[in-house]
Motif scaffolding. Structure first.
Motif, mmCIF file in Angstrom:
data_model
loop_
_atom_site.group_PDB
_atom_site.id
_atom_site.type_symbol
_atom_site.label_atom_id
_atom_site.label_comp_id
_atom_site.label_asym_id
_atom_site.label_seq_id
_atom_site.Cartn_x
_atom_site.Cartn_y
_atom_site.Cartn_z
ATOM 1 N N ALA A 145 22.958 60.337 75.917
ATOM 2 C CA ALA A 145 23.713 59.721 74.913
ATOM 3 C C ALA A 145 25.013 60.622 74.790
ATOM 4 C CB ALA A 145 23.093 59.647 73.562
ATOM 5 N N SER A 146 26.068 60.018 74.241
ATOM 6 C CA SER A 146 27.372 61.030 74.081
ATOM 7 C C SER A 146 27.231 62.076 73.178
ATOM 8 C CB SER A 146 28.453 59.935 73.687
ATOM 9 O OG SER A 146 28.278 59.443 72.200
ATOM 10 N N SER A 147 26.198 62.217 72.511
ATOM 11 C CA SER A 147 26.023 63.208 71.514
ATOM 12 C C SER A 147 24.662 64.067 71.984
ATOM 13 C CB SER A 147 25.930 62.700 69.984
ATOM 14 O OG SER A 147 24.680 61.785 69.686
ATOM 15 N N GLU A 148 24.406 64.024 73.092
ATOM 16 C CA GLU A 148 22.969 64.506 73.519
ATOM 17 C C GLU A 148 23.413 65.525 74.637
ATOM 18 O OE1 GLU A 148 18.610 62.873 75.075
ATOM 19 O OE2 GLU A 148 20.243 61.612 74.718
ATOM 20 N N SER A 149 22.560 66.697 74.708
ATOM 21 C CA SER A 149 22.713 67.564 75.738
ATOM 22 C C SER A 149 21.128 68.016 75.952
ATOM 23 C CB SER A 149 23.390 68.624 75.478
ATOM 24 O OG SER A 149 23.067 69.374 74.381
ATOM 25 N N ALA A 150 20.698 68.201 77.167
ATOM 26 C CA ALA A 150 19.437 68.650 77.586
ATOM 27 C C ALA A 150 19.216 69.883 78.357
ATOM 28 C CB ALA A 150 18.779 67.480 78.129
ATOM 29 N N ALA A 151 18.113 70.487 78.531
ATOM 30 C CA ALA A 151 17.946 71.700 79.242
ATOM 31 C C ALA A 151 16.611 71.440 80.173
ATOM 32 C CB ALA A 151 17.997 73.031 78.666
ATOM 33 N N LEU A 152 16.361 72.161 81.005
ATOM 34 C CA LEU A 152 15.171 72.392 81.767
ATOM 35 C C LEU A 152 14.633 73.681 81.998
ATOM 36 C CD1 LEU A 152 12.642 70.831 83.179
ATOM 37 C CD2 LEU A 152 14.445 70.875 85.432
ATOM 38 N N ALA A 153 13.718 73.961 81.687
ATOM 39 C CA ALA A 153 13.086 75.248 81.600
ATOM 40 C C ALA A 153 11.514 75.267 82.309
ATOM 41 C CB ALA A 153 12.958 76.220 80.471
ATOM 42 N N ASP A 207 8.046 84.501 85.921
ATOM 43 C CA ASP A 207 9.328 84.689 85.084
ATOM 44 C C ASP A 207 9.658 83.501 84.075
ATOM 45 O OD1 ASP A 207 10.080 87.356 86.000
ATOM 46 O OD2 ASP A 207 10.590 86.326 87.630
ATOM 47 N N PHE A 208 10.178 83.708 83.081
ATOM 48 C CA PHE A 208 10.766 82.532 82.221
ATOM 49 C C PHE A 208 12.211 82.110 83.055
ATOM 50 C CE2 PHE A 208 11.646 79.931 78.418
ATOM 51 C CZ PHE A 208 12.877 79.893 78.522
ATOM 52 N N GLN A 209 12.438 80.909 83.325
ATOM 53 C CA GLN A 209 13.491 80.464 83.931
ATOM 54 C C GLN A 209 14.235 79.258 83.413
ATOM 55 O OE1 GLN A 209 13.255 79.362 88.116
ATOM 56 N NE2 GLN A 209 15.264 79.102 88.433
ATOM 57 N N MET A 210 15.603 79.589 82.759
ATOM 58 C CA MET A 210 16.282 77.950 82.573
ATOM 59 C C MET A 210 16.741 77.561 83.878
ATOM 60 S SD MET A 210 16.079 77.924 79.141
ATOM 61 C CE MET A 210 17.563 76.481 79.106
ATOM 62 N N LEU A 232 11.040 82.248 73.720
ATOM 63 C CA LEU A 232 12.245 82.411 74.274
ATOM 64 C C LEU A 232 13.057 81.260 74.190
ATOM 65 C CD1 LEU A 232 11.439 84.644 77.272
ATOM 66 C CD2 LEU A 232 12.767 85.252 75.534
ATOM 67 N N ALA A 233 12.219 80.010 74.446
ATOM 68 C CA ALA A 233 13.199 78.663 74.558
ATOM 69 C C ALA A 233 13.475 78.119 73.260
ATOM 70 C CB ALA A 233 12.146 77.749 75.430
ATOM 71 N N ALA A 234 12.613 78.403 72.480
ATOM 72 C CA ALA A 234 13.151 78.231 71.078
ATOM 73 C C ALA A 234 14.357 79.063 70.369
ATOM 74 C CB ALA A 234 11.708 78.290 69.762
ATOM 75 N N GLY A 235 14.357 80.405 70.739
ATOM 76 C CA GLY A 235 15.471 81.387 70.514
ATOM 77 C C GLY A 235 16.714 80.911 71.258
ATOM 78 N N HIS A 236 16.563 80.467 72.346
ATOM 79 C CA HIS A 236 17.654 80.013 73.276
ATOM 80 C C HIS A 236 18.423 78.814 72.537
ATOM 81 C CE1 HIS A 236 20.142 80.088 76.768
ATOM 82 N NE2 HIS A 236 19.818 79.033 77.051
ATOM 83 N N MET A 237 17.729 78.207 71.567
ATOM 84 C CA MET A 237 18.294 76.793 70.986
ATOM 85 C C MET A 237 18.834 77.147 69.523
ATOM 86 S SD MET A 237 15.479 74.137 71.878
ATOM 87 C CE MET A 237 16.588 72.520 71.683
#
Length: 299
Positions: free
Chosen positions: A106-114, A119-122, A180-185
């Motif tokens: 959606a126009s107001s939506e963004s997403a990330a894949l980790a 290792d933790f990787q974005m 880490l993922a929560a902190g990244h948000m």
């Protein structure tokens, strides 16, 4: 009418709510993401601010912010556990991620894949292109991390301000990855959701459940723990099935999300789409706590 939200909230049009969870971090403004269903199980997306009442400890609160579905920003992180050596496990995750990003954002939506293994990787940081996210998902591994020499190098990822730095190295584990993922948000605006797909067998020892919940609370992130089917998972060492289920419920209940389990009737791609639809039908309400609980009380 049924409402799902992290505090005692009711729609003016009659309904039933779940018991309000308790938050741990001191807050001044409380955000309440809420999903409403009718008795037939359909999402209700045409309510207004006047249709909701927020109560804290039985005392009605003044709603200072209201956003109907689609009116605020939405950030979603899909976090995948790629530690398994089993091809079926990894291919299921990879194919579901590709499917999840097939729909345009959606126009107001963004997403990330980790992902996390050694290792933790974005894999893909917050972007608004479903095509780029789908391409990133297509590059996910189909073999266990132990066989990937590229992952021998230790990496360091900084969490958002206030979360410090963790060097995950060769022992990245689930609680650390979620932290880490929560902190990244934390700096993202609007509603935030972290979808975690794992067998939940190796939680880690350096961080505990409380650290994950604090990170989610500080970043106002909703957690959706998704558990893979029993025939695809390992038995959690030293932890009973009841304890695992209680842990998953706590992660979800304390942040306003819910737990889901993959099985023959509910494949992973269908569950991810179910979460997406729920998030797109979600309201966001905000209020400043009255003096009854104090602005610094735990919620």
């Amino acid at each position: 009418m049924f409402v799902l939200g992290p505090l005692w909230l009711c729609a003016a049009v009659a309904g039933a709510q779940e018991s309000p969870p308790v938050f741990r971090a001191a807050v001044r403004v409380v955000n309440v993401p809420s999903t409403v269903w009718d008795r037939a199980g359909n999402f209700v997306s045409n309510l207004t601010k006047g249709d909701f009442t927020v109560r804290e400890d039985g005392v009605e609160q003044q709603v200072s912010y209201f956003a109907a579905p689609g009116e605020d920003r939405l950030s979603i992180t899909l976090l995948l556990d790629t530690t398994s050596p089993y091809l079926d496990y990894l291919r299921t995750e990879k194919n579901a991620a590709i499917e999840f990003f097939k729909r345009p954002l959606a126009s107001s939506e963004s997403a990330a894949l980790a992902r996390f293994d050694h290792d933790f990787q974005m894999v893909a940081d917050f972007i608004e292109s479903a095509e780029q996210l789908r391409a990133a998902a297509g590059r996910l591994p189909e073999r266990g991390a132990a066989a990937d020499p590229k992952l021998e190098k230790r990496t360091v990822l900084k969490g958002a301000a206030g979360f410090g730095v963790i060097q995950t190295g060769r022992n990245a584990q689930l609680y650390e990855a979620m932290y880490l993922a929560a902190g990244h948000m934390r700096e993202r605006k609007g509603r935030k959701a972290l979808i975690v797909v794992s067998d939940w067998s190796d939680l880690g020892t350096r961080l505990g459940l409380e650290s994950v919940l604090e990170a989610a609370d500080e970043s106002s992130t909703i957690l959706y723990p998704v558990r893979l089917a029993e025939q695809m998972t390992l038995v959690p060492a030293g932890r009973s099935e009841a304890a695992t289920n209680a842990m998953l419920r706590k992660l979800a209940d304390d942040t306003g999300g819910r737990t889901l389990e993959v099985n023959a009737d509910h494949p992973l791609d269908a569950l991810l789409e179910q979460i997406r639809q729920e998030l797109h039908a979600q309201y966001l309400l905000g209020y400043t706590p009255s003096a009854t609980g104090g602005a610094n009380a735990y919620r």
